[in-house]
Design an enzyme around this catalytic site. Structure first.
Site, PDB file in Angstrom:
ATOM      1  N   GLN A 191       0.858  -1.176   0.000  1.00  0.00           N
ATOM      2  CA  GLN A 191       0.000   0.000   0.000  1.00  0.00           C
ATOM      3  C   GLN A 191       0.898   1.231   0.000  1.00  0.00           C
ATOM      4  O   GLN A 191       1.492   1.577   1.007  1.00  0.00           O
ATOM      5  CB  GLN A 191      -0.911  -0.007   1.235  1.00  0.00           C
ATOM      6  N   ASN A 224       2.093   5.311  -0.725  1.00  0.00           N
ATOM      7  CA  ASN A 224       1.619   6.630  -0.334  1.00  0.00           C
ATOM      8  C   ASN A 224       2.554   7.645  -0.958  1.00  0.00           C
ATOM      9  O   ASN A 224       3.759   7.385  -1.058  1.00  0.00           O
ATOM     10  CB  ASN A 224       1.626   6.738   1.191  1.00  0.00           C
ATOM     11  N   SER A 266       3.713  10.188   0.281  1.00  0.00           N
ATOM     12  CA  SER A 266       4.736  10.420   1.291  1.00  0.00           C
ATOM     13  C   SER A 266       5.374   9.056   1.545  1.00  0.00           C
ATOM     14  O   SER A 266       4.928   8.283   2.387  1.00  0.00           O
ATOM     15  CB  SER A 266       4.112  10.974   2.572  1.00  0.00           C
ATOM     16  N   GLU A 276       4.300  -7.803   3.043  1.00  0.00           N
ATOM     17  CA  GLU A 276       4.648  -8.704   4.134  1.00  0.00           C
ATOM     18  C   GLU A 276       4.217  -8.139   5.482  1.00  0.00           C
ATOM     19  O   GLU A 276       3.635  -8.841   6.317  1.00  0.00           O
ATOM     20  CB  GLU A 276       6.159  -8.966   4.158  1.00  0.00           C
TER      21      GLU A 276
END
Length: 161
Positions: free
Chosen positions: A64, A66, A68, A76
């Site tokens: 996931q 981002n 930032s 994992e």
């Protein structure tokens, strides 16, 4: 005085996916399916991880990202943290990690990053039981370790604190 200590790194290399155990293949398939839920608009690299718990339940996770960068999480750690939160008392027996490039049907070699290796080792230490790790290292070539320590032989752990 200098002392020599040698640790045996327990792993096996499989030259074809079909050589793996049925349980490993099922875990790899779950990790591949987890790649579909990856949020990777920046790298275009979709990673999936699947854990086999001691009760034979499979828990999966995907990377996931981002904007930032440090705020994202690898597949994992997503899987391990989910298992820790949802099934905290159950031990992790195995973890499989897979990856593919966005818009590709082919899976590519991938190994856990250093942060994931550290977290995997922490879970292994916490449960006092080895965790097997299954990863693709080349086209249709796989490696399976008997413990996460193989991935991080000179690790930082609670003994260093």
């Amino acid at each position: 005085m200098l002392t020599n200590q040698y640790t045996e790194l327990n792993y096996a290399i499989y030259n074809d996916e079909s050589e793996l155990e049925e349980e490993d293949l099922k875990l790899i398939e779950s990790a591949r399916n987890a790649c579909k839920t990856a949020y990777s608009p920046y790298s275009g690299f979709q990673v999936g991880a699947a854990l086999l718990l001691e009760n034979d339940k499979i828990v999966s996770g995907s990377n996931q990202e981002n904007s930032s960068y440090p705020a994202g999480l690898c597949a994992e750690r997503v899987a391990l943290f989910h298992a820790g939160a949802e099934y905290g008392t159950l031990k992790v027996k195995k973890i499989a990690v897979t990856a593919q490039k966005k818009d590709s049907s082919f899976f590519v070699p991938v190994t856990p990053c250093g942060s994931c290796r550290q977290v995997m080792l922490e879970y292994e230490i916490k449960q006092n039981t080895p965790i097997e790790v299954i990863m693709q290292i080349a086209e249709n070539k796989w490696v399976k370790t008997l413990s996460t320590e193989v991935l991080l032989p000179f690790c930082f752990n609670k003994d260093a604190l």
